[in-house]
Design a protein around this motif. Sequence first.
Motif, PDB file in Angstrom:
ATOM      1  N   LYS A  33       0.801  -1.226   0.000  1.00 49.32           N
ATOM      2  CA  LYS A  33       0.000   0.000   0.000  1.00 49.32           C
ATOM      3  C   LYS A  33       0.837   1.281   0.000  1.00 49.32           C
ATOM      4  N   ILE A  34       2.130   1.178  -0.188  1.00 47.68           N
ATOM      5  CA  ILE A  34       2.990   2.367  -0.233  1.00 47.68           C
ATOM      6  C   ILE A  34       2.770   3.074  -1.569  1.00 47.68           C
ATOM      7  N   ILE A  35       2.477   4.378  -1.505  1.00 46.89           N
ATOM      8  CA  ILE A  35       2.170   5.151  -2.709  1.00 46.89           C
ATOM      9  C   ILE A  35       3.422   5.813  -3.284  1.00 46.89           C
ATOM     10  N   CYS A  54      20.515  10.049   5.704  1.00 48.41           N
ATOM     11  CA  CYS A  54      19.490   9.600   4.771  1.00 48.41           C
ATOM     12  C   CYS A  54      18.144   9.795   5.455  1.00 48.41           C
ATOM     13  N   GLU A  55      17.247  10.536   4.801  1.00 51.00           N
ATOM     14  CA  GLU A  55      15.897  10.742   5.317  1.00 51.00           C
ATOM     15  C   GLU A  55      14.913  10.211   4.288  1.00 51.00           C
ATOM     16  N   ILE A  56      13.965   9.403   4.741  1.00 50.48           N
ATOM     17  CA  ILE A  56      12.951   8.857   3.848  1.00 50.48           C
ATOM     18  C   ILE A  56      11.575   9.126   4.437  1.00 50.48           C
ATOM     19  N   GLU A  57      10.690   9.658   3.608  1.00 44.68           N
ATOM     20  CA  GLU A  57       9.298   9.892   3.988  1.00 44.68           C
ATOM     21  C   GLU A  57       8.427   9.059   3.049  1.00 44.68           C
ATOM     22  N   PRO A  63      -1.369   8.412   8.256  1.00 48.77           N
ATOM     23  CA  PRO A  63      -0.315   9.429   8.389  1.00 48.77           C
ATOM     24  C   PRO A  63       0.961   9.009   7.646  1.00 48.77           C
ATOM     25  N   ARG A  64       1.716   9.988   7.225  1.00 51.03           N
ATOM     26  CA  ARG A  64       2.978   9.704   6.536  1.00 51.03           C
ATOM     27  C   ARG A  64       3.988   9.121   7.519  1.00 51.03           C
ATOM     28  N   GLN A  88       7.995   0.527  11.521  1.00 51.21           N
ATOM     29  CA  GLN A  88       6.798   1.373  11.583  1.00 51.21           C
ATOM     30  C   GLN A  88       5.650   0.780  10.772  1.00 51.21           C
ATOM     31  N   LEU A  89       5.969   0.233   9.586  1.00 51.04           N
ATOM     32  CA  LEU A  89       4.934  -0.363   8.742  1.00 51.04           C
ATOM     33  C   LEU A  89       4.343  -1.616   9.382  1.00 51.04           C
TER      34      LEU A  89
END
Length: 100
Positions: A33-35, A54-57, A63-64, A88-89
Amino acid sequence: MNVNIQFINMTTSETMEAYTIKKLDSLVKKFEKIISANVVFKKEKNSKDKGTICEIELSAPGPRLFASSDEKNYELAVKNTISDLEIQLKKRKGIAKPYL
């Protein structure tokens, strides 16, 4: 899935982009379900030991999700950040219940 990759204070790297997309694809196979994903690579000049960020959103229903990692090299930073997102997922998947 749509992937946006930005490099701040460094030159762009096709190898790093390919590595990141490969890791994100493995995450999408587990959680379909990741868009989209916004990835930002930063190089801190004042850091002594690490300085590679490294930052990933992730955009998914609800919520994001966001994770960040500061390591010695980009491969390790990507690996740790995606590992944090996977946790988190899993939590979100355990909480979300389908409507019957």
